[in-house]
Enzyme design. Structure first.
Site, PDB file in Angstrom:
ATOM      1  N   ARG A 191       0.817  -1.221   0.000  1.00  0.00           N
ATOM      2  CA  ARG A 191       0.000   0.000   0.000  1.00  0.00           C
ATOM      3  C   ARG A 191       0.848   1.267   0.000  1.00  0.00           C
ATOM      4  O   ARG A 191       0.365   2.333  -0.400  1.00  0.00           O
ATOM      5  CB  ARG A 191      -1.014  -0.023   1.146  1.00  0.00           C
ATOM      6  CG  ARG A 191      -2.081  -1.121   0.933  1.00  0.00           C
ATOM      7  CD  ARG A 191      -3.230  -1.019   1.915  1.00  0.00           C
ATOM      8  NE  ARG A 191      -2.803  -0.597   3.218  1.00  0.00           N
ATOM      9  CZ  ARG A 191      -2.916  -1.317   4.340  1.00  0.00           C
ATOM     10  NH1 ARG A 191      -3.438  -2.534   4.303  1.00  0.00           N
ATOM     11  NH2 ARG A 191      -2.516  -0.831   5.478  1.00  0.00           N
ATOM     12  N   GLU A 213       3.295 -10.068  15.572  1.00  0.00           N
ATOM     13  CA  GLU A 213       2.619 -10.597  16.768  1.00  0.00           C
ATOM     14  C   GLU A 213       2.958 -12.082  16.915  1.00  0.00           C
ATOM     15  O   GLU A 213       3.274 -12.551  18.007  1.00  0.00           O
ATOM     16  CB  GLU A 213       1.105 -10.383  16.613  1.00  0.00           C
ATOM     17  CG  GLU A 213       0.348 -10.539  17.903  1.00  0.00           C
ATOM     18  CD  GLU A 213      -1.152 -10.320  17.702  1.00  0.00           C
ATOM     19  OE1 GLU A 213      -1.893 -10.507  18.667  1.00  0.00           O
ATOM     20  OE2 GLU A 213      -1.563  -9.958  16.573  1.00  0.00           O
TER      21      GLU A 213
END
Lengths: 170, 170
Positions: free
Chosen positions: B58, B95
Site C-alpha cells: 500500500r 505478533e
C-alpha cells in the site's frame, strides 16, 4: 526517450532459465515515468475513462499515476484476504497450484469505463482473472494496459475480448 | 476538504476486535488524493528530497504520487524474494513470528535525501525495518510519512530518531 533503456533484465530470477524484466530502473527516473504515463494515455486515443484498476502490487505503481493523470479514481485488486469490505473473488491457475484475487463490490458500478493496468503481461492468468472481476461488477473495460509484455508467453490468448496496449514488447 | 471523510472504518477486520482503517474510498476520489499529496508536500517545509521510498504494497500507492509530484525517483521496499537484483534485507517481529523486507542495494546512495512513505503507522515494525534498510545504504531520511497513524499503538517508539508526519490520527 527509449523506455527499454529503463528496463533491466536479471537472468535466472526468480528461478533458473527465467529472464526477469525489472522495472525498478524506470521507477528511479521521474522523467521516464512521466513519459510512460503520457504514452499510455496517448494509447487511449481520447477514450473516456472513469476509473483505473491496478493489480497488487506492482500494478499499484503506474496505476495510481494513471488515475492521477486522468483525474479519476483508483481501484485496487488485491490478493485474497487483504480487502476489508465486501468483495468479489476470482481464482486462477498458476504453474503449480492456484491463486485468488479480490475486488471491493462497491468499487465499480454499471457505466464505469475502466482502464485495467498491471506492469507485466506474462501468461495472462492474473490479468484474465482481474478482467473477469470487473465484468462481474458490470464495468466496461475500455483498455488493458501493461508496461511490459512478454510476447512469447502469449498472455493475450486469455484476454480474447480485450483491447490491449503494452508499452514495451519482449 | 476533510481527509477523514475518505477513510472507512471496517470493524473486526482482519480479526475480531480490530477497527480497520480502509483508505480505498480515498483512492476512489482523485481530488482527495491530490489534496493528500499536497498536504504531505506542505509538511516537508521545503526540505529537499531526492528519492521517495515506499513500502509494499500500500506504500506504493501514494509513494508513486509523491515521487511524481516531487519530480524524483521512487524506490520500492518489497517482501523477501521479490526484488530481482542484489538486496539488503531486514527482519522484524510480528505478533506471531517475523517478516522480512528488502531493498535493492543500488537504489540509494550516500547523499540521497529520502522521504519514506507507507499508508499506515500501526505498531511500527515495518517502518522501523525500512528505516534501517535506508540507513544501511547511507541514505539520509528527511521525513517518514503516513496517511494514517494509530496513536494508541505508539509505533513512534520504534522510530525514535525520525521526523514523522501523518495526515490523519486515530
Amino acid at each position: 526517450m527509449q523506455l527499454t533503456d529503463y528496463i533491466r533484465t536479471v537472468e535466472d530470477f526468480p528461478k533458473q532459465g527465467i529472464s526477469y524484466k525489472d522495472i525498478t530502473p524506470l521507477l528511479l527516473d521521474s522523467k521516464a515515468c512521466k513519459h510512460a504515463v503520457s504514452e499510455i494515455i496517448k494509447g487511449l486515443n481520447g477514450e473516456r475513462i472513469t476509473k483505473v484498476v491496478g493489480i497488487e502490487s506492482r500494478g499499484f505503481l503506474f496505476g495510481m499515476l494513471l488515475a492521477n493523470a486522468l483525474d479519476v479514481g483508483f481501484v485496487p485488486i488485491r490478493k485474497q484476504g487483504k480487502l476489508p469490505a465486501e468483495t468479489h473473488s476470482q481464482s486462477y491457475e498458476l504453474e503449480y497450484g492456484s491463486d485468488t484475487i479480490e475486488i471491493h463490490k462497491d468499487a465499480i458500478h454499471q457505466g464505469d469505463r475502466i482502464l485495467l493496468h498491471d506492469d507485466l503481461l506474462a501468461t495472462g492468468g492474473t490479468a484474465a482473472a482481474a478482467y473477469q472481476l470487473i465484468k462481474e461488477l458490470k464495468g466496461e473495460i475500455v483498455q488493458v494496459n501493461f508496461i511490459v509484455e512478454l510476447d512469447s508467453l502469449n498472455g493475450r490468448r486469455l484476454l480474447p475480448k480485450a483491447k490491449i496496449n503494452s508499452l514495451i514488447h519482449y
